[in-house]
Scaffold this active site. Structure first.
Site, mmCIF file in Angstrom:
data_model
loop_
_atom_site.group_PDB
_atom_site.id
_atom_site.type_symbol
_atom_site.label_atom_id
_atom_site.label_comp_id
_atom_site.label_asym_id
_atom_site.label_seq_id
_atom_site.Cartn_x
_atom_site.Cartn_y
_atom_site.Cartn_z
ATOM 1 N N GLU A 124 -64.021 80.815 2.114
ATOM 2 C CA GLU A 124 -62.957 81.216 1.192
ATOM 3 C C GLU A 124 -61.757 81.803 1.928
ATOM 4 O OE1 GLU A 124 -66.854 82.646 -0.833
ATOM 5 O OE2 GLU A 124 -66.190 82.007 1.155
ATOM 6 N N GLU B 134 -93.177 70.935 15.380
ATOM 7 C CA GLU B 134 -93.648 69.788 16.158
ATOM 8 C C GLU B 134 -94.967 70.196 16.792
ATOM 9 O OE1 GLU B 134 -90.925 67.830 18.730
ATOM 10 O OE2 GLU B 134 -89.205 68.066 17.374
ATOM 11 N N THR C 9 -104.164 69.767 14.090
ATOM 12 C CA THR C 9 -104.868 70.951 13.608
ATOM 13 C C THR C 9 -103.910 71.955 12.984
ATOM 14 O OG1 THR C 9 -106.570 70.649 15.280
ATOM 15 C CG2 THR C 9 -106.474 72.788 14.218
ATOM 16 N N ARG D 71 -81.205 68.407 22.676
ATOM 17 C CA ARG D 71 -80.558 67.663 23.761
ATOM 18 C C ARG D 71 -79.517 66.708 23.182
ATOM 19 N NH1 ARG D 71 -85.918 68.085 24.985
ATOM 20 N NH2 ARG D 71 -86.455 65.976 24.285
ATOM 21 N N ARG E 181 -83.833 69.067 15.014
ATOM 22 C CA ARG E 181 -83.962 70.288 15.805
ATOM 23 C C ARG E 181 -82.673 71.109 15.749
ATOM 24 N NH1 ARG E 181 -86.878 68.824 21.618
ATOM 25 N NH2 ARG E 181 -88.924 68.201 20.804
ATOM 26 N N SER F 226 -99.177 60.020 23.951
ATOM 27 C CA SER F 226 -98.402 59.740 22.743
ATOM 28 C C SER F 226 -96.963 59.320 23.033
ATOM 29 C CB SER F 226 -98.382 60.976 21.831
ATOM 30 O OG SER F 226 -97.757 62.069 22.484
ATOM 31 N N ALA G 171 -101.532 59.581 18.336
ATOM 32 C CA ALA G 171 -101.744 59.551 19.786
ATOM 33 C C ALA G 171 -103.049 58.825 20.072
ATOM 34 C CB ALA G 171 -101.804 60.975 20.347
ATOM 35 N N CYS H 98 -69.240 86.342 -1.507
ATOM 36 C CA CYS H 98 -69.943 87.597 -1.203
ATOM 37 C C CYS H 98 -69.120 88.785 -1.690
ATOM 38 C CB CYS H 98 -70.216 87.707 0.291
ATOM 39 S SG CYS H 98 -68.743 87.831 1.316
#
Length: 375
Positions: free
Chosen positions: A55, A294, A298, A210, A187, A171, A165, A78
């Site tokens: 704003e 990532e 499990t 990257r 990311r 993998s 994998a 705000c």
């Protein structure tokens, strides 16, 4: 009352807000358009925490023309002093006569009070225009304010037969270059990237962004209940902060990792690993909005089972890995159809030679503590 022109200008404000996708963290992405006599007289978007809000930038561009203008803003202005002064004061001082907001600010310090202040000063106020799109720009900020935990987005890559994998753990690479570049953008928009110690030990990832002209590296988070992270791990050799959650409280075990640049956060043991809900609560307290996950089957399975995953991004590669290869999720004890976890697919698109599938789990049940078995 809103009309077609209101939709047009709010859509423009949303496009502006998206320009802050990779930079505003931990603040929300916000865009603003000022219109007078059917002409845009000022535009702005929030770029970085501590810098001017959308704003204020739009008002500075409009100058004296702002008096009598309509303001289109993707988030309620705000009304409190934070890193910057209240936007409500700036709007009222500029003499605007109408404010159209896409959504109320879920921050308890605002939560409708900004619009109420503007309305009380005699300015016309509309709220709710394209609110779904505004919320979609800021899923993590909204969830952190409303539920006290980040938006957890899990990235997975699998073969056509649902494998991630080979049995050996090999993998690289299931997906092609275009999909891997797409992951870098995921990311980059995240506040933090998290994995389990099993992935650190097996793959030694860097967990960095990257992309060309990267100006911000997200916090990297490792779940490591027994503190097995090697001080020489690749993740500790990169620029940017690293946070390791563990149940090991003895400082002598922390010191090598601290010297390597990691911060150690100790959580009480649960008997099965780390309490995943406590991990997310601590990350929210650190202003983590979007958490990019990532990891192996499990940890992904534990979060999914505990209803702590909000979004799945699955890259489907046109190849087959065979029966002995590893699956997407480790979900022990699921042997009946009524135990299934249902998902809603929100998008499917081609990414190079692969397919990207975006999905969200069904609305969660009341949240309980989770555990992490570290992969």
């Amino acid at each position: 009352m809103v009309d077609a022109s209101d939709y047009h200008y709010m859509s423009r404000a949303l496009i502006l807000a998206e320009r802050g996708l990779y930079t505003t963290d931990p603040n929300p992405r916000v865009g603003c358009v000022l219109v007078k006599d059917g002409q845009v007289i000022g535009e702005g978007w929030h770029v970085r925490a501590g810098e001017a809000h959308a704003e204020v930038i739009a008002l500075e561009q409009a100058g004296e023309q702002a008096r009598g203008a309509t303001v289109y803003v993707t988030l309620e202005p705000c009304c409190h002093h934070g890193r910057t002064a209240p936007c409500t004061d700036a709007l009222l001082a500029a003499g605007v006569t109408r404010v159209v907001a896409a959504m109320e600010d879920p921050n308890p310090r605002v939560a409708g009070r900004g619009l109420a202040q503007i309305r009380a000063a005699g300015v016309a106020v509309e709220c709710g225009l394209l609110s779904d799109k505004a919320q979609a720009l800021n899923p993590g900020f909204v969830q952190r304010m409303r539920k006290g935990r980040p938006w957890v987005r899990c990235k997975l890559a699998m073969s056509l037969d649902g494998r991630t994998a080979m049995a050996s753990g090999e993998s690289q690479w299931i997906t092609g270059a275009a999909a891997r570049a797409d992951v870098q953008r995921l990311r980059a928009r995240s506040s933090a990237i998290m994995t389990g110690i099993g992935t650190v030990l097996a793959d030694d990832p860097s967990l960095t962004v990257r992309l060309p002209d990267t100006r911000r590296q997200p916090l990297r988070v490792i779940l490591d209940s027994r503190l097995r992270t090697p001080p020489g791990a690749n993740v500790l050799q990169q620029e940017g902060p690293v946070l390791i959650f563990t149940s090991v409280s003895e400082a002598r075990y922390h010191d090598p990792l601290r010297r390597a640049g990691a911060e150690i956060a100790v959580l009480p043991p649960t008997g099965e690993g780390l309490d995943l809900a406590a991990v997310l609560a601590e990350l929210a307290a650190r202003e983590i909005n979007e958490l990019h996950l990532e990891c192996g089957a499990t940890l992904a399975g534990a979060l999914l089972r505990r209803r702590l995953l909000d979004e799945l991004i699955v890259y489907l590669a046109p190849l087959v890995l065979g029966d002995s290869a590893r699956g997407l999720f480790h979900l022990p004890g699921m042997d009946r159809m009524d135990q299934r976890i249902e998902l809603t697919i929100t998008d499917i698109r081609a990414v190079g030679h692969d397919w990207r599938i975006d999905a969200q789990p069904a609305p969660p049940q009341p949240e309980r503590g989770g555990s992490e078995r570290e992969r």
